[in-house]
Scaffold this active site. Structure first.
Site, mmCIF file in Angstrom:
data_model
loop_
_atom_site.group_PDB
_atom_site.id
_atom_site.type_symbol
_atom_site.label_atom_id
_atom_site.label_comp_id
_atom_site.label_asym_id
_atom_site.label_seq_id
_atom_site.Cartn_x
_atom_site.Cartn_y
_atom_site.Cartn_z
ATOM 1 C CG ASP A 20 -1.922 1.170 1.195
ATOM 2 O OD1 ASP A 20 -2.509 1.409 0.122
ATOM 3 O OD2 ASP A 20 -2.086 1.856 2.214
ATOM 4 C CB SER A 21 0.173 4.743 -0.910
ATOM 5 O OG SER A 21 -1.036 4.934 -0.182
ATOM 6 N N GLY A 46 -2.754 9.533 -4.472
ATOM 7 C CA GLY A 46 -4.044 9.941 -5.029
ATOM 8 C C GLY A 46 -4.057 11.130 -5.959
ATOM 9 C CB CYS A 104 -3.158 1.045 -2.938
ATOM 10 S SG CYS A 104 -3.198 2.762 -3.508
ATOM 11 C CG ASN A 105 -9.723 1.172 -3.553
ATOM 12 O OD1 ASN A 105 -10.633 0.550 -4.084
ATOM 13 N ND2 ASN A 105 -9.504 1.124 -2.249
ATOM 14 C CB THR A 106 -4.875 5.265 -5.937
ATOM 15 O OG1 THR A 106 -5.838 6.029 -5.194
ATOM 16 C CG2 THR A 106 -4.215 6.163 -6.964
ATOM 17 C CD GLU A 129 0.156 7.080 5.719
ATOM 18 O OE1 GLU A 129 1.268 6.549 5.925
ATOM 19 O OE2 GLU A 129 -0.843 6.435 5.333
ATOM 20 C CB CYS A 184 -9.425 5.654 -0.506
ATOM 21 S SG CYS A 184 -7.768 5.971 0.179
ATOM 22 C CB THR A 185 -7.251 0.726 1.731
ATOM 23 O OG1 THR A 185 -6.057 1.352 1.241
ATOM 24 C CG2 THR A 185 -7.699 -0.349 0.750
ATOM 25 C CG HIS A 186 -5.067 5.871 3.629
ATOM 26 N ND1 HIS A 186 -4.410 5.239 2.602
ATOM 27 C CD2 HIS A 186 -4.104 6.294 4.496
ATOM 28 C CE1 HIS A 186 -3.100 5.294 2.824
ATOM 29 N NE2 HIS A 186 -2.894 5.921 3.965
#
Length: 245
Positions: free
Chosen positions: A9-10, A42, A71-73, A149, A175-177
């Site tokens: 993930d980011s 993003g 990460c969706n993005t 984040e 968005c996973t965040h």
């Protein structure tokens, strides 16, 4: 080879998926890699996202039987591209538009996601395929992942997005965040609006892919490793907060 699932993930957003996978596959070790040096994804160009993501996947590929791009993005950017270059099975995460279309009672859905995910052709294809007869409010939440984040999210930050959902009775967290503050969003919108995410679906898909490829799924002493490309101390503090260890 020791059974090892990689999660990329980011930043910390994929920790919700980590928790879901750990519950579905409790006897498999997990390597979580947050590419925090390049966070956030993003607002980057598609070419930048492909380059950064592929480089990050290559860093963990030698130690993993399978990798989840949490990460969706990154996933909606070009999952097929990553599969061409990575030689272990990959599982992506995309907005659960199909589930939302099945659950909505008034045919109105709100999708909260990063600007890149909102603008992605893949997202439009999901909506066309599964929700063409629904109204989907696409809400680009610029900067929201960063505030999550860095731990600076407030109710005021969320109110502008909650207002934008209109009459939607389903909110898709794209968005996973955002899944890390799912409870806060649910409290703001109230019990008449259902907030959904991809975490459990990704965990189940990971299990299916491992079974399909006959990957090992039992380790007598599973371990959980957390690595990042940026500030390690800050990253590990968030891991303690959000990961169910």
């Amino acid at each position: 080879m020791v059974p090892m699932i990689g999660i990329y993930d980011s930043g910390i957003g994929g920790l919700g998926i980590f928790n879901a996978i750990k519950q579905v596959l409790p006897t498999v070790s997990i390597l979580y890699f947050g590419d925090t040096y390049y966070f956030p994804f993003g607002d980057r160009s598609n070419a930048e996202i492909r380059r950064i993501t592929l480089d990050g996947l290559r860093k963990i590929e030698p130690r993993c039987n399978i990798i989840v791009i949490a990460c969706n993005t990154a996933s909606v950017n070009d999952l097929d591209y990553y599969r061409e270059h990575i030689h272990v099975p990959l599982v992506g995460v995309v907005p659960v538009i199909k589930t939302a279309a099945q659950l909505t009672k008034n045919n109105q859905i709100a999708l909260l996601a990063t600007p890149v995910t909102i603008a992605a052709e893949y997202t439009d294809r999901l909506i066309h395929e599964f929700a063409h007869n629904k109204t989907v409010h696409k809400i680009a939440c610029s900067g929201l992942a960063s505030r999550i984040e860095y731990g600076s999210i407030t109710a005021q930050d969320l109110e502008q997005y909650v207002t934008a959902i209109g009459q939607s009775d389903i909110i898709v967290l794209g968005c996973t965040h955002y899944t890390l503050i799912k409870g806060k969003i649910q409290r703001l919108v109230g019990p008449d609006v259902k907030v959904i995410d991809s975490n459990e679906a990704v965990a189940r898909q990971t299990l299916r892919v491992m079974q399909k490829h006959n990957l090992p799924m039992h380790d007598d002493h599973p371990t959980y490793m957390f690595e990042c490309s940026g500030d390690k101390a800050s990253f590990l503090e968030h891991v303690k907060e959000y990961a169910h260890l």
